[in-house]
Design a protein around this motif. Structure first.
Motif, mmCIF file in Angstrom:
data_model
loop_
_atom_site.group_PDB
_atom_site.id
_atom_site.type_symbol
_atom_site.label_atom_id
_atom_site.label_comp_id
_atom_site.label_asym_id
_atom_site.label_seq_id
_atom_site.Cartn_x
_atom_site.Cartn_y
_atom_site.Cartn_z
ATOM 1 N N LYS A 176 0.832 -1.208 0.000
ATOM 2 C CA LYS A 176 0.000 0.000 0.000
ATOM 3 C C LYS A 176 0.864 1.254 0.000
ATOM 4 O O LYS A 176 0.670 2.160 -0.811
ATOM 5 C CB LYS A 176 -0.920 -0.006 1.236
ATOM 6 C CG LYS A 176 -1.786 -1.254 1.336
ATOM 7 C CD LYS A 176 -2.711 -1.208 2.526
ATOM 8 C CE LYS A 176 -1.972 -1.306 3.857
ATOM 9 N NZ LYS A 176 -1.229 -2.549 4.050
ATOM 10 N N SER A 177 1.832 1.290 0.909
ATOM 11 C CA SER A 177 2.696 2.479 0.961
ATOM 12 C C SER A 177 3.509 2.603 -0.315
ATOM 13 O O SER A 177 3.818 3.709 -0.766
ATOM 14 C CB SER A 177 3.647 2.394 2.150
ATOM 15 O OG SER A 177 2.934 2.241 3.342
ATOM 16 N N MET A 178 3.857 1.462 -0.899
ATOM 17 C CA MET A 178 4.673 1.480 -2.112
ATOM 18 C C MET A 178 3.941 2.189 -3.248
ATOM 19 O O MET A 178 4.556 2.901 -4.035
ATOM 20 C CB MET A 178 4.992 0.032 -2.485
ATOM 21 C CG MET A 178 6.324 -0.187 -3.152
ATOM 22 S SD MET A 178 7.716 0.463 -2.240
ATOM 23 C CE MET A 178 8.200 -0.945 -1.267
ATOM 24 N N SER A 183 7.751 -2.805 5.675
ATOM 25 C CA SER A 183 6.543 -1.984 5.692
ATOM 26 C C SER A 183 6.262 -1.571 7.136
ATOM 27 O O SER A 183 6.863 -2.098 8.074
ATOM 28 C CB SER A 183 5.372 -2.767 5.120
ATOM 29 O OG SER A 183 4.841 -3.634 6.104
ATOM 30 N N GLY A 184 5.349 -0.635 7.309
ATOM 31 C CA GLY A 184 5.041 -0.124 8.642
ATOM 32 C C GLY A 184 4.670 -1.223 9.631
ATOM 33 O O GLY A 184 5.177 -1.282 10.746
ATOM 34 N N GLY A 185 3.769 -2.085 9.204
ATOM 35 C CA GLY A 185 3.322 -3.151 10.089
ATOM 36 C C GLY A 185 4.431 -4.152 10.389
ATOM 37 O O GLY A 185 4.507 -4.721 11.479
ATOM 38 N N ALA A 198 -2.880 9.657 1.910
ATOM 39 C CA ALA A 198 -2.919 9.576 3.368
ATOM 40 C C ALA A 198 -2.576 8.145 3.768
ATOM 41 O O ALA A 198 -3.379 7.244 3.585
ATOM 42 C CB ALA A 198 -4.304 9.970 3.872
ATOM 43 N N ASP A 199 -1.364 7.954 4.282
ATOM 44 C CA ASP A 199 -0.906 6.605 4.599
ATOM 45 C C ASP A 199 -1.163 6.301 6.076
ATOM 46 O O ASP A 199 -0.393 6.694 6.945
ATOM 47 C CB ASP A 199 0.585 6.474 4.269
ATOM 48 C CG ASP A 199 1.011 5.015 4.121
ATOM 49 O OD1 ASP A 199 0.219 4.127 4.499
ATOM 50 O OD2 ASP A 199 2.122 4.778 3.639
ATOM 51 N N GLU A 200 -2.230 5.634 6.344
ATOM 52 C CA GLU A 200 -2.667 5.333 7.703
ATOM 53 C C GLU A 200 -2.582 6.571 8.588
ATOM 54 O O GLU A 200 -1.846 6.619 9.554
ATOM 55 C CB GLU A 200 -1.821 4.194 8.280
ATOM 56 C CG GLU A 200 -1.861 2.955 7.388
ATOM 57 C CD GLU A 200 -1.240 1.728 8.034
ATOM 58 O OE1 GLU A 200 -1.325 1.633 9.267
ATOM 59 O OE2 GLU A 200 -0.709 0.885 7.313
ATOM 60 N N PRO A 201 -3.391 7.593 8.236
ATOM 61 C CA PRO A 201 -3.226 8.886 8.893
ATOM 62 C C PRO A 201 -3.823 8.949 10.288
ATOM 63 O O PRO A 201 -3.589 9.922 10.996
ATOM 64 C CB PRO A 201 -3.960 9.839 7.960
ATOM 65 C CG PRO A 201 -5.002 8.997 7.330
ATOM 66 C CD PRO A 201 -4.423 7.631 7.196
ATOM 67 N N PRO A 238 2.575 10.959 5.788
ATOM 68 C CA PRO A 238 3.387 9.746 5.849
ATOM 69 C C PRO A 238 2.991 8.831 7.009
ATOM 70 O O PRO A 238 2.323 9.244 7.947
ATOM 71 C CB PRO A 238 4.807 10.273 6.030
ATOM 72 C CG PRO A 238 4.643 11.626 6.590
ATOM 73 C CD PRO A 238 3.305 12.142 6.184
ATOM 74 N N GLN A 239 3.441 7.588 6.886
ATOM 75 C CA GLN A 239 3.038 6.576 7.852
ATOM 76 C C GLN A 239 3.773 6.717 9.180
ATOM 77 O O GLN A 239 3.236 6.338 10.217
ATOM 78 C CB GLN A 239 3.307 5.185 7.244
ATOM 79 C CG GLN A 239 2.668 4.049 8.005
ATOM 80 C CD GLN A 239 2.809 2.730 7.269
ATOM 81 O OE1 GLN A 239 3.417 2.646 6.218
ATOM 82 N NE2 GLN A 239 2.250 1.685 7.833
ATOM 83 N N ASP A 240 4.998 7.265 9.160
ATOM 84 C CA ASP A 240 5.770 7.332 10.400
ATOM 85 C C ASP A 240 5.874 8.762 10.883
ATOM 86 O O ASP A 240 6.735 9.513 10.451
ATOM 87 C CB ASP A 240 7.191 6.805 10.177
ATOM 88 C CG ASP A 240 7.174 5.413 9.619
ATOM 89 O OD1 ASP A 240 6.993 4.489 10.404
ATOM 90 O OD2 ASP A 240 7.323 5.278 8.393
HETATM 91 MG MG LIG Z 1 2.535 1.067 4.815
#
Ligand SMILES: [Mg+2]
Ligand SMILES: Nc1ncnc2c1ncn2[C@@H]1O[C@H](COP(=O)(O)OP(=O)(O)OP(=O)(O)O)[C@@H](O)[C@H]1O
Ligand SMILES: Nc1ncnc2c1ncn2[C@@H]1O[C@H](COP(=O)(O)OP(=O)(O)OP(=O)(O)O)[C@@H](O)[C@H]1O
Ligand SMILES: [Mg+2]
Lengths: 283, 292, 269
Positions: free
Chosen positions: B44-46, C157-159, B175-178, B93-95
């Motif tokens: 997904k993030s990719m 990945s995040g997870g 929106a990556d897991e916002p 971003p996710q982080d």
């Molecule tokens: Mg991700």
């Protein structure tokens, strides 16, 4: 492939190889200067003064890059000059990095009173204009290779201390440092094994820059005649001499200048290239 | 209607290695919120990174098109592409922690982009940042502007990034897991804000999440990703009424509801995983045939 | 070991941090009180859920419990021992027994270390044997392939990163784990796997768990008791079932109402 990054990568690779190649060549000729240099760098021959480089009709075999006004071989002097330049770069650079880096790391990681003392010291140091400072130092220490190296270390450690301190502080705000603490690692181990590897890329880039700067500082001090004994071949000294005869013999000035320029450039490019190539995070 | 963003058969692979995205196609129209769900590591993030041109160096686009406003981003010269993306799109971003520079206060990190790239006067950028921080329910926005990232809680950092993405009113937000670090009340506020942006500015979103509850509230369409392949592309309504793919159905079934007394906690069944994996592998073999 | 005694006891815990944003040009930064007198206990083998609004002090409380932060008042006892102001060197022997899984997965992993090294480091420090096997087992537990040992955090990945953090903590077989928002970045399937893993550790090994989460359905499933934090104070501390059935604090009610149910037809005021 489609996104154009390949080109950037290739350019980074070329940068690493070109700068590395030049530095390798320089180190080799400097190490084996007695064997490589075609002439004795000190041998004067007033009869063959200001000979032009090899491509000119008036050139004489054996004096590839011509001779200066005293008839000394320019190529041989550039090669012997590389010895001095590289000695200064390879001792002063790492020493500066070691001292400044260690102090910066301690200040940035431990904070508190260690930081206050080190930061205050840096502030005081930075209040002195560096050129004046170095000339003053040489005046006190006397001329010579050791004095130059010492002067560079004493003046430039602050650059490392400041940058590394800031970087260590940034890293310290990351949770992996807290994770090391939760795991039970000692502060010292956390600093050396967790923070340091993350500061290292910055340190290496700075070091390579510093090595280039050392070469320049050595050249400047030679230029103003504060380095080695006057007739010893140094790039700075050659540039100073060449300047006086620029209209009659431009090559006396040009070749050491080119060598100096390429070397300083190569040092900085080499550091950047190393970082690009070997840092796992950027890869 | 032509889409704002149209990703066609996008394949992304590790250099000299396996594909991470396998011929992904998805489109987002202006004013549409498209959900993107799928298991951890599905890619997904990719997708977001490929679209914004921030793929890691070890990863490259091997095939496909990414059309933004009808132009293929992958064929534009890098400088032009960066300019387009900077003007039209933004990322949450996710982080949250790593995305903020620890050395700088939060305020400039929001306003600098507005000032330096979009050439807003600084005062206007600052007023906008303060407004947005208030809108994402950050108490005392003035203080937060002057704080360093590590002084903020996880959810506050995340909201800073949300505010920062919204600031320039981009046409498209990835929106990556916002909302992972937000409590449900704040999350609700953020989702409401998104709906508002959508209505007011016709903002489109590619919304990555694991929370099907959130999907059902903000998204109109949904792509389900498994191992880099889109296994279902549908409207949210249809997805919840009758998922079109066994994997989607299992995903929906595995979602816990707090209203259930013992909320089920069953992973997606092995059989479903095996089936979808076989499907992806078959597609992979076929693709490799096609390449040769 | 006194089994009747709670593993963690917290009495009137206060914590202030310097507020750099309010720092005058000269002089020290003013203090900001973040935890305002909390008292509670976590019995051995219990799972305490900690919920509360963003910025209410959950992570700060967690960091205080495992003594990453030093409280400015009150007391924390771990297994009967007062650790409130214990210096770092004296805490070190206790470190293996209390672990934290961090809220921000990427920043909690050293970017220049591989996954294998990240998990093995603490094991080596605490003198575990068969480290390779333990690292593999930890990766299996969290559902990551063993081949990930050679990867750097930014290649995940995040997870996947989040699960590396979980693996690092459980590999040490601690008595107490503080899990800060560890499942919100996971898909439902990985979530179920991690929660089942933690439940197993609690049931089989007597692990005590403090579980910070925004996800009330997960809290409901996992925790016997819930502590609701609001602006650094305890708004409610009660058995989970009771909190869900009849929330006393208005704030808890508000939280419950804001949960989005996975159903597009469900109105959501
Ligand atoms: Mg991700
Ligand atoms: N730099 C890299 N090198 C190698 N593999 C990578 C790299 N970055 C990501 N991957 C792999 O690519 C896959 C897709 O990653 P991505 O970050 O897109 O997943 P995701 O769907 O966003 O998952 P999550 O929900 O966990 O964030 C993962 O399996 C990951 O391990
Ligand atoms: N180092 C610090 N210096 C100053 N203030 C801080 C610091 N760390 C946290 N705070 C403040 O303390 C409050 C509580 O933060 P904390 O991280 O504990 O919240 P949280 O409950 O975990 O929230 P979230 O759910 O968003 O993660 C916040 O207002 C935050 O700004
Ligand atoms: Mg938190």
């Amino acid at each position: 492939m489609l996104d154009g990054r390949g080109a950037i990568r290739r350019r980074a690779g070329a940068r690493l190889w070109l700068s590395g190649g030049w530095l390798l060549l320089l180190v080799t000729v400097a190490l084996f200067a007695p064997l490589v240099a075609p002439q004795d760098p000190l041998a004067q021959d007033l009869m063959s003064g200001r000979l032009p480089p090899f491509w000119s009709a008036q050139a004489e075999p054996g004096f590839w890059l011509g001779t200066d006004s005293l008839g000394r071989d320019v190529l041989s002097r550039v090669i012997w000059g590389a010895r001095v330049a590289l000695t200064v770069a390879c001792i002063a650079g790492p020493l500066t990095a070691l001292i400044g880096g260690a102090l910066g790391l301690i200040a940035g990681f431990y904070r508190g009173w260690a930081d206050r003392i080190i930061s205050r010291l840096v502030d005081i140091w930075m209040a002195f204009p560096p050129v004046l400072f170095s000339i003053l130092l040489i005046a006190v220490l006397g001329t010579g290779l050791t004095s130059i190296i010492l002067a560079i270390v004493v003046i430039d450690w602050t650059r490392f201390a400041r940058v590394v301190r800031a970087e260590a502080m940034n890293q310290g705000a990351m949770d992996y440092v807290a994770a090391a603490q939760v795991a039970g690692f000692s502060r010292l181990r956390t600093m050396t094994a967790e923070i340091l590897p993350n500061v290292l890329p910055t340190l290496v880039a700075l070091l390579s820059l510093e090595m280039g700067i050392s070469v320049i500082v050595e050249a400047i001090l030679s230029f103003v005649n504060l380095s080695l004994s006057t007739d010893a071949p140094t790039w700075g000294g050659m540039i100073a001499e060449g300047r006086t005869s620029i209209h009659q013999a431009w090559w006396v000035l040009a070749f050491p200048l080119v060598a100096l320029f390429l070397t300083v450039l190569s040092f900085s490019q080499f550091g950047e290239g190393l970082k690009d190539r070997f840092d796992p995070v950027l890869r | 209607m032509s889409a704002l963003l149209d990703i066609r058969n996008l394949s992304v692979a590790l250099k000299g290695g396996p594909r991470l995205l396998r011929s992904v196609s998805l489109a987002v129209a202006a004013g549409e919120v498209r959900g993107l769900v799928g298991e951890s590591g599905a890619g997904k993030s990719m997708i977001g990174k490929a679209l914004l041109g921030i793929l890691p160096r070890s990863v490259e686009v091997v095939d496909g098109q990414i059309l933004l406003d009808g132009d293929d981003l992958l064929r534009l010269p890098p400088a032009e592409r960066r300019r387009r993306i900077g003007q039209r799109a933004a990322l949450i971003p996710q982080d949250p922690l790593t995305a903020l520079n620890p050395a700088h206060r939060v305020g400039p990190q929001i306003t600098d982009r507005l000032v330096d790239i979009l050439r807003w006067p600084r005062a206007r950028a600052e007023a906008r940042a303060l407004d947005l921080l208030a809108e994402v329910h950050i108490p005392d926005p003035g203080r937060v502007m002057k704080s360093y990232p590590h002084e903020l809680s996880g959810g506050m950092r995340q909201r800073v990034l949300i505010a920062s993405a919204f600031a320039a009113e981009p046409a498209l937000i990835v929106a990556d897991e916002p909302t992972t670090a937000l409590d449900v009340t704040v999350q609700k506020q953020i989702l409401r804000l998104i709906a508002e942006m959508q209505a007011r500015h016709h903002t489109a979103l590619l919304f990555v999440t694991h929370d099907l509850g959130v999907v059902s509230k903000v998204c109109q369409n949904l792509s389900v990703l498994y191992a880099g392949k889109v296994v279902e592309d549908t409207t949210v309504r249809d997805f919840f009424r009758a998922p079109g793919h066994p994997y989607s159905a299992a995903l929906l079934a595995a979602t816990p509801k707090y209203t259930d007394p013992d909320g089920s906690l069953t992973p997606v069944p092995e059989a479903v995983i095996a089936a979808v994996r076989a499907e992806v592998e078959a597609a992979e073999t076929e693709w490799q045939h096609g390449r040769r | 070991m006194d089994d009747a005694r709670p593993l963690i006891e917290v009495e009137n815990l206060r914590l202030s941090l310097p507020d750099l944003a309010g720092k005058p040009l000269i002089g020290p930064a003013p203090k900001l009180e973040i935890l305002k007198g909390l008292s509670f206990a976590i019995p051995r083998g219990a799972v305490l859920g900690i919920v509360g609004g963003s910025g209410s002090g959950k992570s700060t409380l967690g960091r205080a419990l495992i003594r990453l932060l030093e409280p400015s008042g009150g007391a924390i006892r771990f297994d009967g021992q007062d650790i409130t102001h214990l210096p770092e060197a004296d805490l070190r022997p206790l470190r293996r027994r209390m672990q934290m899984i961090f809220q921000d997965p990427l920043s909690s992993l050293n970017p220049r270390r591989r996954v294998g090294g990240i998990i093995a480091g603490p094991l080596r420090l605490h003198g575990f044997d068969a480290i390779d096997r333990r690292v593999d087992a930890a990766l299996d537990h969290v559902g990551l392939p063993r081949s990930f040992r050679g990867r750097y955090p930014h290649e995940l990945s995040g997870g996947q990163r989040q699960r590396v953090g979980i693996a690092r903590a459980i590999a040490l077989r601690p008595d107490f784990i503080l899990a800060d928002e560890i499942v919100s970045g996971l898909d439902v399937s990985s979530q179920a796997q991690v929660l089942n893993l933690l439940e197993g550790l609690v049931a089989d090994l007597g692990l005590t768990l403090a579980f910070i989460s925004h996800d009330l359905s997960v809290i409901r499933r996992l925790c016997r008791n819930v502590l609701v934090l609001h602006r650094g104070e305890i708004a409610e501390h009660a058995p989970t079932a009771q909190v869900f059935a009849a929330p006393r604090a208005a704030y808890t009610r508000e939280l419950l109402d804001a949960i989005p149910l996975p159903d597009p037809d469900q109105p959501w005021a």
